[in-house]
Scaffold this motif. Structure first.
Motif, PDB file in Angstrom:
ATOM      1  N   GLU A  17      41.040  39.578  35.874  1.00  0.00           N
ATOM      2  CA  GLU A  17      42.478  39.914  35.837  1.00  0.00           C
ATOM      3  C   GLU A  17      43.280  38.834  36.571  1.00  0.00           C
ATOM      4  N   GLN A  46      54.241  38.612  32.900  1.00  0.00           N
ATOM      5  CA  GLN A  46      52.844  38.889  32.545  1.00  0.00           C
ATOM      6  C   GLN A  46      51.907  38.609  33.728  1.00  0.00           C
ATOM      7  N   GLU A  50      49.262  41.302  35.315  1.00  0.00           N
ATOM      8  CA  GLU A  50      47.833  41.066  35.565  1.00  0.00           C
ATOM      9  C   GLU A  50      47.475  41.284  37.034  1.00  0.00           C
ATOM     10  N   HIS A  53      47.119  44.857  37.529  1.00  0.00           N
ATOM     11  CA  HIS A  53      45.829  45.350  37.008  1.00  0.00           C
ATOM     12  C   HIS A  53      44.721  45.091  38.038  1.00  0.00           C
ATOM     13  N   GLU A  94      43.625  38.239  25.533  1.00  0.00           N
ATOM     14  CA  GLU A  94      43.736  39.706  25.637  1.00  0.00           C
ATOM     15  C   GLU A  94      42.610  40.399  24.858  1.00  0.00           C
ATOM     16  N   VAL A  97      39.815  40.519  27.155  1.00  0.00           N
ATOM     17  CA  VAL A  97      39.990  41.564  28.180  1.00  0.00           C
ATOM     18  C   VAL A  97      39.618  42.927  27.582  1.00  0.00           C
ATOM     19  N   GLN A 127      45.433  48.125  27.042  1.00  0.00           N
ATOM     20  CA  GLN A 127      45.063  46.970  26.205  1.00  0.00           C
ATOM     21  C   GLN A 127      45.655  47.059  24.802  1.00  0.00           C
ATOM     22  N   GLU A 130      49.018  45.684  25.433  1.00  0.00           N
ATOM     23  CA  GLU A 130      48.955  44.260  25.767  1.00  0.00           C
ATOM     24  C   GLU A 130      48.790  43.417  24.493  1.00  0.00           C
TER      25      GLU A 130
HETATM   26 FE1  FEO Z   1      45.008  42.852  32.388  1.00  0.00          FE
HETATM   27 FE2  FEO Z   1      46.412  41.492  29.998  1.00  0.00          FE
HETATM   28  O1  FEO Z   1      45.031  42.520  30.642  1.00  0.00           O
END
Ligand code: FEO
Length: 170
Positions: A17, A46, A50, A53, A94, A97, A127, A130
């Motif tokens: 992340e 963004q 992250e 996250h 992404e 991820v 996600q 995202e």
């Molecule tokens: Fe933390 Fe963009 O996924």
């Protein structure tokens, strides 16, 4: 108590992340360098997404009596061929991820860790958003075509603001 295998996997995800944040910060710098301030703003928001996250994973480990272990962050890259090239790379990232979150969820099921599975569901849903957000920008850039269109997309992306996820303090 957090299972050791799950703790290691989540620590690895904290790194990923933060690596994601680093990539988006590098993309923001790229957009600044070609004077697309709106896209640079979108990428900086963004970065905060992250980081939030990473902090969500961090708190989950500590809340369950585990130990957060941080490791070096990879090279984010510096240059992209065009705005669309940068956003296409962001989408590919992404996708990675999403695959990683899927693997974490599989591990939670495998070791019957219901608390982790419940926690990870937030990331499964996140996600979807995202990927969809980045894909929508790619579609706009494809439609935009010329520099007037690019300017319009850039203006639109300048309006993005960061809203922290519930339970995350920045
Ligand atoms: Fe933390 Fe963009 O996924």
């Amino acid at each position: 108590m957090l299972n050791k295998k799950m703790q290691d996997a989540i620590n690895d995800q904290i790194n990923f992340e933060l690596y994601s944040a680093y990539i988006y910060l590098a993309m923001s710098a790229y957009f600044e360098s070609i004077n697309l301030k709106g896209m640079a703003n979108w990428m900086r928001v963004q970065v905060m997404e992250e980081q939030s996250h990473a902090k969500k994973f961090y708190s989950f480990i500590t809340d369950r009596g585990g130990r957060v272990v941080l490791s070096p962050i990879g090279d984010p890259g510096q240059n992209w061929k065009s705005p669309i090239d940068a956003f296409e790379e962001a989408l590919k990232h992404e996708n990675k991820v999403t695959a990683r979150i899927g693997k974490l969820m599989e591990l939670a099921y495998e070791i019957k860790d219901h608390a982790s599975a419940s926690f990870l569901q937030w990331f499964v849903d996140e996600q979807v958003e995202e990927e969809s957000n980045v894909d929508a920008i790619i579609q706009s850039l494809k439609l935009a075509g010329d520099s007037a269109g690019l300017f319009m997309v850039d203006k639109d992306l300048a309006t993005r603001m960061f809203v922290p996820p519930i339970g995350v303090t920045i």
